[in-house]
Design a protein around this motif. Sequence first.
Motif, PDB file in Angstrom:
ATOM      1  N   THR A  68      48.488  42.913  42.155  1.00 49.18           N
ATOM      2  CA  THR A  68      48.902  42.352  43.457  1.00 49.18           C
ATOM      3  C   THR A  68      48.832  40.825  43.491  1.00 49.18           C
ATOM      4  OG1 THR A  68      46.663  42.426  44.367  1.00 49.18           O
ATOM      5  CG2 THR A  68      48.044  44.387  44.706  1.00 49.18           C
ATOM      6  N   LYS A  69      47.948  40.258  42.641  1.00 55.59           N
ATOM      7  CA  LYS A  69      47.690  38.806  42.596  1.00 55.59           C
ATOM      8  C   LYS A  69      47.055  38.296  43.892  1.00 55.59           C
ATOM      9  CE  LYS A  69      51.839  38.046  40.089  1.00 55.59           C
ATOM     10  NZ  LYS A  69      52.980  37.151  40.005  1.00 55.59           N
ATOM     11  N   ASP A  70      46.459  39.195  44.679  1.00 53.45           N
ATOM     12  CA  ASP A  70      45.797  38.796  45.929  1.00 53.45           C
ATOM     13  C   ASP A  70      44.302  38.547  45.739  1.00 53.45           C
ATOM     14  OD1 ASP A  70      48.152  39.012  47.334  1.00 53.45           O
ATOM     15  OD2 ASP A  70      47.822  41.103  47.880  1.00 53.45           O
ATOM     16  N   GLY A  71      43.825  38.661  44.504  1.00 52.73           N
ATOM     17  CA  GLY A  71      42.400  38.459  44.236  1.00 52.73           C
ATOM     18  C   GLY A  71      41.726  39.750  43.794  1.00 52.73           C
ATOM     19  N   PHE A  72      40.638  39.595  43.072  1.00 49.97           N
ATOM     20  CA  PHE A  72      39.845  40.750  42.627  1.00 49.97           C
ATOM     21  C   PHE A  72      39.252  41.474  43.836  1.00 49.97           C
ATOM     22  CE2 PHE A  72      39.628  37.797  38.994  1.00 49.97           C
ATOM     23  CZ  PHE A  72      39.880  38.644  37.923  1.00 49.97           C
ATOM     24  N   GLU A  84      41.049  30.257  41.605  1.00 54.60           N
ATOM     25  CA  GLU A  84      40.023  30.489  42.619  1.00 54.60           C
ATOM     26  C   GLU A  84      39.528  31.938  42.600  1.00 54.60           C
ATOM     27  OE1 GLU A  84      37.400  29.453  45.604  1.00 54.60           O
ATOM     28  OE2 GLU A  84      38.611  28.126  44.365  1.00 54.60           O
ATOM     29  N   HIS A  85      40.422  32.865  42.293  1.00 50.55           N
ATOM     30  CA  HIS A  85      40.045  34.278  42.241  1.00 50.55           C
ATOM     31  C   HIS A  85      38.972  34.534  41.171  1.00 50.55           C
ATOM     32  CE1 HIS A  85      44.186  35.405  44.161  1.00 50.55           C
ATOM     33  NE2 HIS A  85      43.270  35.122  45.069  1.00 50.55           N
ATOM     34  N   PHE A  86      39.087  33.824  40.047  1.00 47.83           N
ATOM     35  CA  PHE A  86      38.067  33.968  38.992  1.00 47.83           C
ATOM     36  C   PHE A  86      36.729  33.416  39.480  1.00 47.83           C
ATOM     37  CE2 PHE A  86      41.924  34.415  36.505  1.00 47.83           C
ATOM     38  CZ  PHE A  86      41.578  35.386  35.570  1.00 47.83           C
ATOM     39  N   ARG A 115      29.796  38.716  41.338  1.00 47.19           N
ATOM     40  CA  ARG A 115      28.730  38.793  40.327  1.00 47.19           C
ATOM     41  C   ARG A 115      29.168  39.462  39.023  1.00 47.19           C
ATOM     42  NH1 ARG A 115      23.926  41.210  43.848  1.00 47.19           N
ATOM     43  NH2 ARG A 115      22.870  41.230  41.856  1.00 47.19           N
ATOM     44  N   ALA A 116      30.463  39.320  38.711  1.00 46.94           N
ATOM     45  CA  ALA A 116      30.983  39.872  37.452  1.00 46.94           C
ATOM     46  C   ALA A 116      30.560  38.994  36.279  1.00 46.94           C
ATOM     47  CB  ALA A 116      32.500  39.952  37.511  1.00 46.94           C
ATOM     48  N   ASP A 117      30.535  39.588  35.100  1.00 41.52           N
ATOM     49  CA  ASP A 117      30.188  38.847  33.880  1.00 41.52           C
ATOM     50  C   ASP A 117      31.426  38.337  33.162  1.00 41.52           C
ATOM     51  OD1 ASP A 117      27.119  39.471  33.443  1.00 41.52           O
ATOM     52  OD2 ASP A 117      28.082  41.259  34.230  1.00 41.52           O
ATOM     53  N   ALA A 118      32.564  38.991  33.427  1.00 43.93           N
ATOM     54  CA  ALA A 118      33.818  38.581  32.812  1.00 43.93           C
ATOM     55  C   ALA A 118      34.961  38.888  33.774  1.00 43.93           C
ATOM     56  CB  ALA A 118      34.026  39.315  31.486  1.00 43.93           C
ATOM     57  N   GLY A 164      43.449  26.673  31.306  1.00 43.03           N
ATOM     58  CA  GLY A 164      43.488  26.132  32.668  1.00 43.03           C
ATOM     59  C   GLY A 164      42.435  26.767  33.564  1.00 43.03           C
ATOM     60  N   VAL A 165      42.290  28.084  33.432  1.00 40.91           N
ATOM     61  CA  VAL A 165      41.283  28.808  34.221  1.00 40.91           C
ATOM     62  C   VAL A 165      39.892  28.318  33.846  1.00 40.91           C
ATOM     63  CG1 VAL A 165      40.226  31.074  34.641  1.00 40.91           C
ATOM     64  CG2 VAL A 165      42.717  30.865  34.595  1.00 40.91           C
ATOM     65  N   LYS A 166      39.658  28.161  32.561  1.00 45.88           N
ATOM     66  CA  LYS A 166      38.341  27.716  32.089  1.00 45.88           C
ATOM     67  C   LYS A 166      37.994  26.299  32.583  1.00 45.88           C
ATOM     68  CE  LYS A 166      37.418  30.458  28.039  1.00 45.88           C
ATOM     69  NZ  LYS A 166      36.938  30.392  26.669  1.00 45.88           N
ATOM     70  N   GLU A 167      38.978  25.423  32.529  1.00 45.02           N
ATOM     71  CA  GLU A 167      38.735  24.050  32.978  1.00 45.02           C
ATOM     72  C   GLU A 167      38.416  24.004  34.472  1.00 45.02           C
ATOM     73  OE1 GLU A 167      42.157  21.911  31.580  1.00 45.02           O
ATOM     74  OE2 GLU A 167      41.485  22.124  29.501  1.00 45.02           O
ATOM     75  N   SER A 168      39.149  24.803  35.237  1.00 43.76           N
ATOM     76  CA  SER A 168      38.918  24.875  36.683  1.00 43.76           C
ATOM     77  C   SER A 168      37.505  25.393  36.992  1.00 43.76           C
ATOM     78  CB  SER A 168      39.982  25.790  37.300  1.00 43.76           C
ATOM     79  OG  SER A 168      39.542  26.333  38.509  1.00 43.76           O
ATOM     80  N   LEU A 169      37.068  26.395  36.241  1.00 39.92           N
ATOM     81  CA  LEU A 169      35.732  26.968  36.449  1.00 39.92           C
ATOM     82  C   LEU A 169      34.639  25.969  36.060  1.00 39.92           C
ATOM     83  CD1 LEU A 169      36.416  30.567  35.109  1.00 39.92           C
ATOM     84  CD2 LEU A 169      35.802  30.001  37.464  1.00 39.92           C
TER      85      LEU A 169
END
Length: 252
Positions: A180-184, A210-212, A220-223, A239-244
Motif C-alpha cells: 500500500t506504501k501507507d506505512g508499516f 519516515e516509515h522505516f 520496535r522492529a529490528d529490521a 538513501g533510507v540508511k542516510e535518512s535514518l
Amino acid sequence: MLAKRIIPCLDVKDGRVVKGVNFVNLRDAGDPVELASIYDREGADELVFLDISASVEGRATMVEVVKKTAGEITIPFTVGGGISTTDDMKRLLRAGADKIGINTAAVKNPQLVSDGARKFGSQCIVVAIDAKFNPAWGEWEVYTHGGRTASGIRAVEWAKRMETAGAGELLLTSMDADGTKDGFDLALTKAVSGFVGIPVIASGGAGNEEHFYEVFTEGRADAGLAATIFHYKELTVQGVKESLKKKGVEIR
C-alpha cells in the motif's frame, strides 16, 4: 542496542520477481539474480528471497535460482517458499542460503521449526508470519499458502510459540499494509516485538524513509523489509540508511 537492518525482498514466481498489493495483482519487477546483485552493491544488509507460489503449487523452491543468486552476493540471504522438511532446508543451505524461511509448513507442522533449529541452529530458522487483522477478535490472524488461507491462529501468540520452538528470527508481514506504501503496521509490529525476545523483521507497507524510522522507533522492529519501493527505484537502500542516520538510528 543491535544496529537496525534494511532488507530488500524478492518475491519470486515462475523465476521472475513480482510485486502486488495486499498479496494480489502481481506485476513483473525483474530478474532475481540481477536484482540481488544490485542490492548487494547498494549496501543492503541482507536479502530475503520468497518463492511465493511454491506452497500453493506444492513444489520445492527453485534451487537453481537460489544457487545463482548466492553466487552473486556477499550479504546474508534468507530463502523461503515450499519448504516442508529438514531435507529441503539442507538442500537450500547447500545451494547457498544462509537462513531458511518457513510459514505454511510451520503452521502445518510446528515440530519442523524445532527440528530445523536443532539440526542447523536457531540462527538459520526464520519463521515468516503473514498476519491480517480479524475484527471479530480485535487482533491479528495468521494466514498461510501465500496469504490465501486463514489459519484460525492468533498472530501474537503464534510468534511466542515459534520463539519457544526455536526460531531465531520472525519475518512479520502485515497483509493489510502489504504493497500500500501507507506505512508499516505499527500496532501489529509493536505487539509482536514487545512479546518476543528474538529479532522481528517488519514487512508490508513501506512507502518512504519516515516509515522505516517509525517502525524502528514506535514499532520496535529490528529490521525493515521492503520490495516495491526498492524494485521500482522509488527509494534506494542507501538513501533510507542516510535518512535514518541523520535521525540518530543506529544502522549497519
